[in-house]
Write a protein that holds these residues in place. Structure first.
Motif, PDB file in Angstrom:
ATOM      1  N   ASP A 146       0.876  -1.314  -0.036  1.00 25.30           N
ATOM      2  CA  ASP A 146      -0.116  -0.011  -0.110  1.00 25.30           C
ATOM      3  C   ASP A 146       0.777   1.154   0.155  1.00 25.30           C
ATOM      4  OD1 ASP A 146      -2.322   1.694  -0.242  1.00 25.30           O
ATOM      5  OD2 ASP A 146      -2.867   0.978   1.932  1.00 25.30           O
ATOM      6  N   SER A 147       0.556   2.474   0.085  1.00 22.94           N
ATOM      7  CA  SER A 147       1.001   3.687  -0.090  1.00 22.94           C
ATOM      8  C   SER A 147       0.345   4.539   1.012  1.00 22.94           C
ATOM      9  CB  SER A 147       1.204   4.180  -1.431  1.00 22.94           C
ATOM     10  OG  SER A 147      -0.050   4.849  -1.614  1.00 22.94           O
ATOM     11  N   HIS A 229       5.695   3.824  -0.839  1.00 22.03           N
ATOM     12  CA  HIS A 229       4.913   2.820  -1.244  1.00 22.03           C
ATOM     13  C   HIS A 229       5.762   1.688  -0.493  1.00 22.03           C
ATOM     14  CE1 HIS A 229       3.063   4.680  -4.731  1.00 22.03           C
ATOM     15  NE2 HIS A 229       4.224   5.521  -4.753  1.00 22.03           N
ATOM     16  N   ASP A 251      -0.662   4.828  -7.613  1.00 23.40           N
ATOM     17  CA  ASP A 251      -0.048   3.702  -6.874  1.00 23.40           C
ATOM     18  C   ASP A 251       0.438   2.467  -7.513  1.00 23.40           C
ATOM     19  OD1 ASP A 251      -0.582   5.223  -4.561  1.00 23.40           O
ATOM     20  OD2 ASP A 251      -2.424   3.837  -3.667  1.00 23.40           O
TER      21      ASP A 251
END
Length: 478
Positions: A146-147, A229, A251
């Motif tokens: 995920d970011s 990230h 992303d």
């Protein structure tokens, strides 16, 4: 009875640092669990062997940096002040009680003159991950990515509009190959080679930190940000990768390249990856499946349409390669465009007199067009995985792994703001913060396993990290 305190005594006392540092202090656990001597080997080529002034020991230098992130000290000047008075920090750094603390500029000047433009921080982070793998704290079976955004050290009102080069998709080569094969399969001529002229677009650029990106996302703050990230292993939530981009980068763009790096660098062999809806794109679904990994990705709501009939109301027949509308009429293939979408057209003569036309299309030509990506089957397969009980269990652990990792970073390690300006320096910050989180978790697991055994330690560790409190943004923190 209240007494007047005696005047301060300046008497000599025989003490050692070993006596002054509590037995259960975090620095003791870290010192016992992590071997930092590899740092000397990693930075040896950056030092002159037979010339210049004697430098500060590189192991001590990096341990000072890690201390700052480990205990969430945001300022290097303040960190040096803490080391001056904190005997636990001195013990960890192998410094005597009367030994002079280095100046704060020592850290900044080493970054500017010695480490700038090198990958030393990435290599140190990698070596910490390798130690975790050797201790079987990283399984590599499931990876969660995920970011999160870090506010750049830049005022959003101090910016200019600038023409910048429009970046191409990270998967353009694979997509062009798939488009060419698809057009040949439909007896269509290959698309003409696009002109090599570089396209530009108007973009808001910060005058303070040009490397940051202006972020405008639904439910997120607006301004200049960086994106971290991060990939986290599913076994104990240890971080296996962190990569920084500007805040206006999608992303999904750096994902496949960073996944490949982990597979190659650490020889991981994951069964599945857990991702949120931002990664639910046809290229990501296709390329992850191509690597024999199951993508478990959250549901992404399709784009809004004013028509009553959505794309889901049109049934695709793979054998005939056609769509059937709600009224039973066929939409046939026409072409595949440069973006990788097949176009299926209805018959305007039939649509013109269709009783459902007002619910289907508002086209003046009475034409309905449905698009389907050349990798649409991969997206449909990912949808099926998400709905299985196994897929739901995999996705359910996202909040216990990568989301918790970000929450801990923001709450405990100063990860809400970029401490520096420039992409390279923010990348350094994220690598050191991730290394500090890994070190902290590895030390805790090692401490628990020493007293309670590995299985009991894992059980107690899971109970410990479930004691969470809600923080800003709906995330969770230990």
């Amino acid at each position: 009875m209240l007494k007047t305190p005696s005047p301060q005594q300046y008497q000599l006392e025989m003490v050692t640092l070993e006596e002054l540092v509590p037995k259960d202090h975090l620095v003791r656990k870290v010192d016992a669990a992590i071997d930092f001597e590899f740092i000397r080997e990693e930075v040896e080529h950056l030092y002159c062997k037979d010339n210049g002034r004697p430098p500060i020991d590189p192991v001590r230098l990096f341990k000072i940096m890690i201390l700052g992130y480990l205990f969430g000290v945001p300022s290097e000047r303040r960190l040096m002040q803490e080391i001056q008075v904190n005997v636990a920090y001195r013990w960890f750094l192998r410094m005597g009680l009367t030994e002079k603390v280095p100046d704060a500029s020592t850290l900044s000047q080493n970054r500017i003159r010695r480490f700038n433009g090198t990958d030393v921080f990435q290599r140190i982070f990698d070596r910490i991950v390798e130690q975790a793998i050797e201790k079987r704290l990283i399984g590599g079976t499931t990876l969660y990515t995920d970011s999160t955004h870090l506010k750049a050290n830049a005022n959003k009102r101090k910016s200019i509009n600038k023409q910048v080069h429009a970046s191409t998709s990270a998967y353009i080569d694979e997509l062009n190959k798939a488009i060419e094969e698809d057009r040949l399969a439909h007896d269509k001529k290959p698309l003409k080679t696009a002109e090599s002229k570089a396209t530009t677009k108007d973009q808001k650029v910060s005058t303070t930190d040009p490397d940051s990106g202006f972020m405008t996302r639904e439910g997120k703050p607006q301004g200049f940000f960086y994106l971290d990230h991060r990939t986290v292993d599913g076994r104990h939530g240890l971080i296996t990768d962190t990569f920084v981009t500007a805040g206006n980068v999608h992303d999904s763009q750096p994902y496949i390249a960073r996944l490949d790096r982990q597979l190659e660098r650490f020889k991981l062999d994951p069964i599945a990856v857990g991702l949120d809806a931002g990664y639910f794109t046809a290229p990501v679904c296709h390329l992850v499946r191509e690597r024999q990994i199951a993508p478990v990705i959250a549901y992404r709501r399709p784009n809004f349409s004013k028509n009553d009939f959505k794309k889901k109301h049109f049934i695709y027949d793979k054998q005939s390669d056609t769509y059937r509308c709600p009224n039973g009429e066929l939409l046939t293939y026409r072409t595949t465009n440069r973006e990788g979408y097949r176009h299926y057209h209805s018959n305007p003569k039939i649509c013109l007199h269709c009783p459902l036309r007002s619910q289907c299309t508002s086209s003046k030509k009475a034409l309905k067009i449905i698009t389907r990506h050349v990798w649409e089957e991969d997206k449909e397969h990912v949808q099926e995985i998400r709905l299985t009980s196994w897929g739901k269990k995999i996705y359910h652990r996202r909040k216990e792994t990568v989301e918790r990792s970000f929450a801990d970073a923001k709450q405990q390690h100063g990860h809400r703001y970029a401490r520096f300006r420039g992409l390279f320096k923010v990348q350094m910050q994220c690598l050191l913060a991730a290394a500090a989180q890994n070190i902290k978790k590895m030390a805790l697991l090692a401490f628990l396993s020493h007293f309670y055994g590995y299985k009991n330690a894992v059980f107690m560790f899971k109970r410990l990290i479930r004691q969470v409190q809600p923080v800003h943004g709906g995330e969770l923190a230990i």
